[in-house]
Design an enzyme around this catalytic site. Structure first.
Site, PDB file in Angstrom:
ATOM      1  N   HIS A  59       0.840  -1.211   0.000  1.00 46.89           N
ATOM      2  CA  HIS A  59       0.000   0.000   0.000  1.00 46.89           C
ATOM      3  C   HIS A  59       0.871   1.257   0.000  1.00 46.89           C
ATOM      4  O   HIS A  59       1.498   1.592   1.006  1.00 46.89           O
ATOM      5  CB  HIS A  59      -0.902  -0.009   1.244  1.00 46.89           C
ATOM      6  CG  HIS A  59      -1.851   1.135   1.316  1.00 46.89           C
ATOM      7  ND1 HIS A  59      -3.217   0.953   1.432  1.00 46.89           N
ATOM      8  CD2 HIS A  59      -1.660   2.485   1.286  1.00 46.89           C
ATOM      9  CE1 HIS A  59      -3.812   2.142   1.482  1.00 46.89           C
ATOM     10  NE2 HIS A  59      -2.882   3.094   1.400  1.00 46.89           N
ATOM     11  N   HIS A  61       1.245   5.421  -2.073  1.00 44.83           N
ATOM     12  CA  HIS A  61       0.640   6.408  -2.981  1.00 44.83           C
ATOM     13  C   HIS A  61       1.755   7.001  -3.832  1.00 44.83           C
ATOM     14  O   HIS A  61       2.353   8.018  -3.463  1.00 44.83           O
ATOM     15  CB  HIS A  61      -0.053   7.515  -2.185  1.00 44.83           C
ATOM     16  CG  HIS A  61      -1.207   7.028  -1.368  1.00 44.83           C
ATOM     17  ND1 HIS A  61      -2.518   7.234  -1.742  1.00 44.83           N
ATOM     18  CD2 HIS A  61      -1.255   6.310  -0.217  1.00 44.83           C
ATOM     19  CE1 HIS A  61      -3.320   6.674  -0.837  1.00 44.83           C
ATOM     20  NE2 HIS A  61      -2.571   6.111   0.095  1.00 44.83           N
ATOM     21  N   GLN A 154      -9.704   9.803  -3.774  1.00 46.81           N
ATOM     22  CA  GLN A 154      -9.274  10.534  -2.575  1.00 46.81           C
ATOM     23  C   GLN A 154     -10.351  11.462  -2.005  1.00 46.81           C
ATOM     24  O   GLN A 154     -10.486  11.604  -0.793  1.00 46.81           O
ATOM     25  CB  GLN A 154      -8.014  11.357  -2.871  1.00 46.81           C
ATOM     26  CG  GLN A 154      -7.507  12.206  -1.716  1.00 46.81           C
ATOM     27  CD  GLN A 154      -6.950  11.393  -0.560  1.00 46.81           C
ATOM     28  OE1 GLN A 154      -5.822  10.935  -0.596  1.00 46.81           O
ATOM     29  NE2 GLN A 154      -7.744  11.204   0.489  1.00 46.81           N
ATOM     30  N   HIS A 212      -9.448   2.164   0.967  1.00 46.46           N
ATOM     31  CA  HIS A 212      -9.125   2.829   2.227  1.00 46.46           C
ATOM     32  C   HIS A 212     -10.389   2.723   3.063  1.00 46.46           C
ATOM     33  O   HIS A 212     -11.462   3.116   2.598  1.00 46.46           O
ATOM     34  CB  HIS A 212      -8.790   4.301   1.990  1.00 46.46           C
ATOM     35  CG  HIS A 212      -7.409   4.529   1.484  1.00 46.46           C
ATOM     36  ND1 HIS A 212      -6.975   4.059   0.278  1.00 46.46           N
ATOM     37  CD2 HIS A 212      -6.349   5.197   2.034  1.00 46.46           C
ATOM     38  CE1 HIS A 212      -5.700   4.420   0.110  1.00 46.46           C
ATOM     39  NE2 HIS A 212      -5.298   5.107   1.158  1.00 46.46           N
ATOM     40  N   GLU A 215     -10.254   4.857   8.032  1.00 49.47           N
ATOM     41  CA  GLU A 215      -8.988   5.501   8.395  1.00 49.47           C
ATOM     42  C   GLU A 215      -9.301   6.745   9.206  1.00 49.47           C
ATOM     43  O   GLU A 215      -9.291   7.874   8.714  1.00 49.47           O
ATOM     44  CB  GLU A 215      -8.154   5.862   7.149  1.00 49.47           C
ATOM     45  CG  GLU A 215      -6.751   6.363   7.540  1.00 49.47           C
ATOM     46  CD  GLU A 215      -5.929   6.877   6.375  1.00 49.47           C
ATOM     47  OE1 GLU A 215      -6.464   7.026   5.260  1.00 49.47           O
ATOM     48  OE2 GLU A 215      -4.727   7.153   6.597  1.00 49.47           O
ATOM     49  N   ASP A 311       2.796   3.405   2.557  1.00 48.50           N
ATOM     50  CA  ASP A 311       1.741   4.419   2.420  1.00 48.50           C
ATOM     51  C   ASP A 311       2.288   5.732   1.860  1.00 48.50           C
ATOM     52  O   ASP A 311       1.887   6.170   0.794  1.00 48.50           O
ATOM     53  CB  ASP A 311       1.023   4.633   3.758  1.00 48.50           C
ATOM     54  CG  ASP A 311      -0.381   5.228   3.599  1.00 48.50           C
ATOM     55  OD1 ASP A 311      -0.902   5.217   2.463  1.00 48.50           O
ATOM     56  OD2 ASP A 311      -0.945   5.694   4.612  1.00 48.50           O
ATOM     57  N   TRP A 317       1.134  13.753   3.928  1.00 45.08           N
ATOM     58  CA  TRP A 317       0.649  13.011   5.087  1.00 45.08           C
ATOM     59  C   TRP A 317       1.780  12.592   6.017  1.00 45.08           C
ATOM     60  O   TRP A 317       1.622  12.523   7.215  1.00 45.08           O
ATOM     61  CB  TRP A 317      -0.154  11.797   4.628  1.00 45.08           C
ATOM     62  CG  TRP A 317      -1.403  12.186   3.897  1.00 45.08           C
ATOM     63  CD1 TRP A 317      -2.603  12.500   4.470  1.00 45.08           C
ATOM     64  CD2 TRP A 317      -1.574  12.342   2.486  1.00 45.08           C
ATOM     65  NE1 TRP A 317      -3.500  12.829   3.495  1.00 45.08           N
ATOM     66  CE2 TRP A 317      -2.900  12.743   2.265  1.00 45.08           C
ATOM     67  CE3 TRP A 317      -0.738  12.177   1.372  1.00 45.08           C
ATOM     68  CZ2 TRP A 317      -3.422  12.977   0.998  1.00 45.08           C
ATOM     69  CZ3 TRP A 317      -1.245  12.420   0.104  1.00 45.08           C
ATOM     70  CH2 TRP A 317      -2.580  12.823  -0.079  1.00 45.08           C
TER      71      TRP A 317
END
Ligand code: 17E
Ligand code: FE2
Length: 422
Positions: A59, A61, A154, A212, A215, A311, A317
């Protein structure tokens, strides 16, 4: 017989005795306690070091990697500010920019032994700029890394203009999996519909699902159960992954145990992301502060397959990171209290065999005769030492070909008592 390659005195995970491993035409052909009667064009004496199949980043991005600080840093550290900053960056994405950053980060991962990557790609962009770039990257890196792309909404499937159609377009363009973000939709009902829509697309296009899901620290965010129910109703067992599921650490125990049993019976995988989870969750707490990582140890005990992702690597993030899945596993060991001896052995599975099950690559994954010769030589003799030291990946092989090497760092203390190497 002269093989292409022989590894001598190799330690395999959870095995008692060292083995010699012969490789021919890109595959493992013989694994035996003693191949001293055989020779090879190249021989590596690994001297008791641990040989593992490649790490798996289940996982990440890739569209957002290496954007940290642009246009600004995340000052609250929340998921919500991260999404806001990303939405400010998104209009400036170009094909070239996405490709360059993704390729750079993939090189970091490959250098450290991660040869299978599942990336979510934000499709809440009318031009689908990032997706078009990553579809090209997926093909360009095939000789070093296998990449799976998830259509990831997203800003929501229902809460973003034209969200449903963008998801569909992403699949038509060649996305491998369907994603979702139910906890971020405007209402609970829309969140349920987000999951249903992901499963409907998955059925129509015959794809796996990786949403997702939950979360958040909100203990009332309960969409993972909807994913499990849809999995059972659609007969998608083994093809579905719930990512993050951080709310599970805030659920009442009675509910959490009911949910974990449901996930096990639906064969839904769970992917935890220790770097982002520990940094992004708990941000609305004072003290005690929740850890915000899902119940990894308890899920495993219930029979749920759990794997890990990086991630983020330097994005809105999570500002840090170097693309090292072994470091992610070490952090998970700390955060999930998996420090018992047997638990430490299980932690290595989170970034190897369990990840292979999530990505459904088990037919071509693992150190066994007949399988493709993809493996890492760690500069450590055991899983225990690998997770203690996070050592260099000395050799990285894919299909019998060496694709990366690393020299370990060596320190010398110039006193008169110790020489310490690490
Ligand atoms: N987007 C999201 O919704 N959650 C994350 N952890 C990241 C991006 C990195
Ligand atoms: Fe994520």
């Amino acid at each position: 017989m002269v093989y292409d390659l022989i590894l001598r005195r190799a330690q395999l995970h959870r095995q008692e005795h060292l083995v010699d491993i012969a490789i021919q035409d890109g595959r493992f052909v013989r694994i035996s306690p003693d191949l001293s009667d055989a020779s090879a064009t190249r021989e590596i004496d690994v001297a008791g070091r641990l040989i593992v199949p490649p790490f798996i980043d289940a996982h990440v991005h890739l569209d957002a990697v290496l954007t940290v600080g642009k246009p600004r840093y995340n000052s609250t550290g929340t998921l919500l500010e991260g999404i806001q900053i990303w939405s400010e960056r998104k209009p400036d994405l170009t094909h070239k920019d996405v490709k360059q950053r993704a390729l750079e980060e993939i090189r970091w991962e490959v250098a450290q032994g991660t040869l299978f990557i599942r990336s979510h790609v934000d499709v809440c962009d009318p031009k689908l700029t990032a997706l078009r770039a990553l579809l090209e990257v997926r093909e360009e890196v095939r000789d070093i890394c296998e990449l799976q792309l998830v259509a990831f909404p997203q800003d929501g499937i229902l809460s973003f203009p034209n969200g449903r159609e963008l998801m569909r377009q992403a699949l038509e363009l060649g996305c491998d999996l369907v994603g979702g973000i139910p906890h971020y939709e405007w209402t609970r009902d829309m969140g349920v519909e987000d999951v249903h829509y992901a499963f409907a697309l998955a059925k129509e296009f015959n794809r796996d699902v990786d949403c997702h899901c939950d979360e958040t620290d909100d203990p009332l965010s309960r969409f993972t159960e909807v994913m499990a129910a849809d999995t059972l109703q659609q007969g998608w067992q083994g093809r579905v992954t719930a990512s993050h599921c951080t709310a599970m650490s805030s659920y009442d125990n009675a509910y959490a145990f009911k949910l974990m049993r449901l996930l096990a019976s639906a064969q839904v995988n769970v992917v935890a992301n220790p770097f982002d989870n520990i940094v992004l969750q708990g941000r609305f707490d004072t003290y005690p502060k929740r850890r915000g990582i899902t119940r990894v140890k308890e899920l495993l005990a219930t029979g749920v397959n759990v794997a890990l992702g990086h991630d983020s690597i330097m994005d809105p993030w999570f500002p840090l990171g170097r693309g090292d899945m072994l470091a992610a596993a070490q952090l998970a060991l700390f955060l999930c209290h998996m420090s018992g001896y047997d638990e430490i052995q299980d932690v290595l599975d989170l970034i190897t065999s369990n990840g292979a099950r999530v990505l459904r690559i088990e037919d071509r994954y693992g150190i066994a005769e007949g399988k493709p010769a993809s493996f890492l030589v760690l500069d450590a003799p055991s899983a225990f030492e690998a997770l203690r030291l996070v050592p260099a990946r000395l050799h990285v092989f894919k299909d019998g070909r060496e694709i990366a090497t690393t020299q370990p760092a060596r320190s010398t203390v110039k006193g008169n008592l110790v020489t310490f190497t690490a």
